[in-house]
Design an enzyme around this catalytic site. Structure first.
Site, PDB file in Angstrom:
ATOM      1  CD  GLU A  38      -2.780   1.407   0.287  1.00 29.48           C
ATOM      2  OE1 GLU A  38      -3.325   0.406  -0.374  1.00 29.48           O
ATOM      3  OE2 GLU A  38      -2.784   2.586  -0.294  1.00 29.48           O
ATOM      4  CB  THR A  82      -6.606   0.544  -3.422  1.00 27.42           C
ATOM      5  OG1 THR A  82      -5.589   0.952  -2.613  1.00 27.42           O
ATOM      6  CG2 THR A  82      -6.379  -0.982  -3.247  1.00 27.42           C
ATOM      7  CG  HIS A 199      -4.092   4.270   3.447  1.00 29.46           C
ATOM      8  ND1 HIS A 199      -4.919   5.264   3.576  1.00 29.46           N
ATOM      9  CD2 HIS A 199      -4.935   3.683   2.241  1.00 29.46           C
ATOM     10  CE1 HIS A 199      -5.824   5.698   2.682  1.00 29.46           C
ATOM     11  NE2 HIS A 199      -5.902   4.735   1.827  1.00 29.46           N
ATOM     12  CG  ASP A 259      -1.771   1.232  -3.733  1.00 32.10           C
ATOM     13  OD1 ASP A 259      -0.606   1.698  -3.369  1.00 32.10           O
ATOM     14  OD2 ASP A 259      -3.109   1.045  -3.200  1.00 32.10           O
TER      15      ASP A 259
HETATM   16  C1  GP9 Z   1      -9.200   0.209   1.639  1.00 34.27           C
HETATM   17  C2  GP9 Z   1      -7.697   0.467   0.962  1.00 34.27           C
HETATM   18  C3  GP9 Z   1      -7.225   1.604   0.650  1.00 34.27           C
HETATM   19  O1  GP9 Z   1      -9.646  -1.000   1.617  1.00 34.27           O
HETATM   20  O2  GP9 Z   1      -7.589  -0.726   0.036  1.00 34.27           O
HETATM   21  O3  GP9 Z   1      -7.636   2.049  -0.512  1.00 34.27           O
HETATM   22  P1  GP9 Z   1      -6.870   3.519  -0.958  1.00 34.27           P
HETATM   23  O4  GP9 Z   1      -7.564   4.516  -0.356  1.00 34.27           O
HETATM   24  O5  GP9 Z   1      -5.389   3.732  -1.080  1.00 34.27           O
HETATM   25  O6  GP9 Z   1      -7.669   3.523  -2.648  1.00 34.27           O
HETATM   26 MN    MN Z   2      -4.096   2.318  -1.964  1.00 34.20          MN
END
Ligand code: GP9
Ligand code: MN
Length: 436
Positions: A38, A82, A199, A259
């Site tokens: 992430e 994501t 995140h 990602d």
């Molecule tokens: C949420 C995670 C975050 O389940 O996958 O998504 P993002 O905010 O990076 O699109």
């Molecule tokens: Mn993401």
């Protein structure tokens, strides 16, 4: 209606790149483990803060002889973040110009996605492990259309006062608690782990940082980012240790990718000094270079090495299919195999700006601003020949995005069934009662 597929199929057919005989089928029959890192950006690899390596384990993977590690690989997500990355990696099509394809159309569209292709061609079982609620980005319905057999979401992981951050299970718990399910999957499997701890806003308790010293810039977001990235690195390290101890490692190919960016454009000036850069000269070119994310393919005995060819997330599925010995020809894939000598190295972003191995080009309503990659200099007075060449690439790449959008926005795959492919019936999947 169905005739709208004709220009799409004409494009994907001529844009398809033949497999590289050196790599075609080298991962035949192996389990595929995809680790979604992430918000992980490439600049972190080999970076140091206060004398400490930030991501020692991922650095060691990056430099491993058994890793194909790409140094010029870019994320290509739009607002779907994501979910856009997942769209590209699972389907070989782009996310949408606005919003998230997963949430707006993904629950109703027809897919010919990786889980179904791998299942039908090579007998793979598929699963996703994700410590957030299953309905986030509509995953619980989209995954059924993709043909995912199992979806282990938040309810499969421990919920104690310190097991979660705002975005779900902490990554170390996600990996360790997934083991009991992973071991029960029929092999070969295609398993994806969506991490979440790194995140925005990158908040994690000090006890999770294992003594790592964050930088102390004036920007908390920048400082915290290094902390959660370090935690993610340790989580991946622990998971590799488990894979080795369980023996799964020997039968698996492991794919790792970032990602998208973690730090927003507005935070980059505060990051610049850590990269030994002057924040005063930070510009669009620098911002674009920072959109590199890791892409690594690791497998015991793989002939690896750092790969300098340019590519992006749209190229992952064709690359993986060829490694598994599956032809890309029947499928509607906008990218092509990163390892093929014919690979298209021009990488388009969702806003139509693009990079080539030599130039970084901002596309503002077809007005192109060209920078030279080797110096970072703006080419203020480009030659006619260069302008023409860049315009041609802009046109091809805009066309590629538009064709992808036409497929997704008007659900065109319902009119096209690839040779040998059986359409997926989402009713065949139920994620309520996975095995214990
Ligand atoms: C949420 C995670 C975050 O389940 O996958 O998504 P993002 O905010 O990076 O699109
Ligand atoms: Mn993401």
């Amino acid at each position: 209606q169905g005739a709208n597929m004709d220009p799409v199929l004409a494009y994907t057919k001529q844009h398809d790149a033949a497999p590289n005989p050196k790599y075609e089928g080298v991962a035949k029959g192996k389990n595929v483990i995809v680790i979604h890192l992430e918000s992980f950006q490439q600049f972190l690899i080999d970076s140091k803060v206060k004398g400490q390596e930030v991501t020692p384990f991922l650095n060691s993977l990056y430099h491993s002889d058994n890793t194909l590690a790409f140094s010029n690989f870019f994320h290509e997500v739009g607002q779907g973040k994501t979910s856009d990355a997942e769209t590209m990696l699972e389907t070989g099509l782009f996310g949408l110009p606005e919003g998230s394809f997963f949430t707006s159309l993904g629950s109703n569209n027809t897919f010919q996605a990786a889980p179904a292709i791998l299942s039908q061609q090579k007998g793979y079982t598929s699963a996703v492990f994700h410590g957030n609620i299953g309905s986030f980005w509509s995953r619980d319905t989209v995954y059924k259309n993709m043909g995912y057999n199992y979806f282990f979401d938040q309810k499969y992981f421990q919920q104690t006062p310190d097991s979660n951050t705002y975005w779900g299970s902490k990554d170390k718990l996600l990996f360790s608690e997934s083991a009991k399910y992973l071991e029960q999957l029929q092999q070969p499997f295609y398993a994806k782990f969506l991490t979440v701890s790194n995140h925005n806003p990158f908040e994690l308790s000090d006890s999770d940082l294992d003594g790592f010293q964050k930088p102390d810039t004036s920007n908390t977001m920048v400082n915290n980012y290094f902390g959660t990235v370090h935690y993610l690195d340790e989580a991946v390290h622990e998971f590799f240790n488990y894979l080795k101890a369980s023996g799964l490692y020997d039968n698996s190919i492991i794919i790792l990718y970032g990602d998208h960016f973690g730090l927003n454009e507005g935070d980059e000036k505060d990051l610049a000094p850590i990269l030994n850069r002057d924040p005063k000269t930070w510009n669009q070119f620098d911002h674009t270079q920072l959109q590199r994310v890791p892409f690594m393919i690791h497998m015991p005995n793989l002939k690896g090495g750092v790969q300098k060819q340019y590519g992006g997330e749209i190229d992952v599925l064709p690359t993986l299919l060829h490694l598994l010995g599956i032809s890309t020809k029947p499928y509607v894939l906008m990218g092509n195999d990163l390892l093929s000598p014919q690979h298209d190295q021009n990488v388009v972003f969702r806003n139509r700006s693009f990079v080539t191995p030599k130039y970084t080009v901002m596309n503002n309503n077809n007005k192109l601003t060209i920078y030279k990659n080797s110096t970072g200099d703006l080419i203020s007075d480009p030659s006619l020949a260069l302008t023409k060449k860049m315009k041609r690439i802009a046109k091809q790449k805009t066309n590629e995005l538009n064709l992808s959008d036409s497929v997704n926005k008007t659900n065109l795959l319902r009119f096209y069934t690839p040779k040998g492919f059986t359409p997926v019936n989402p009713k065949d999947y139920n994620y309520q009662n996975e095995f214990q």
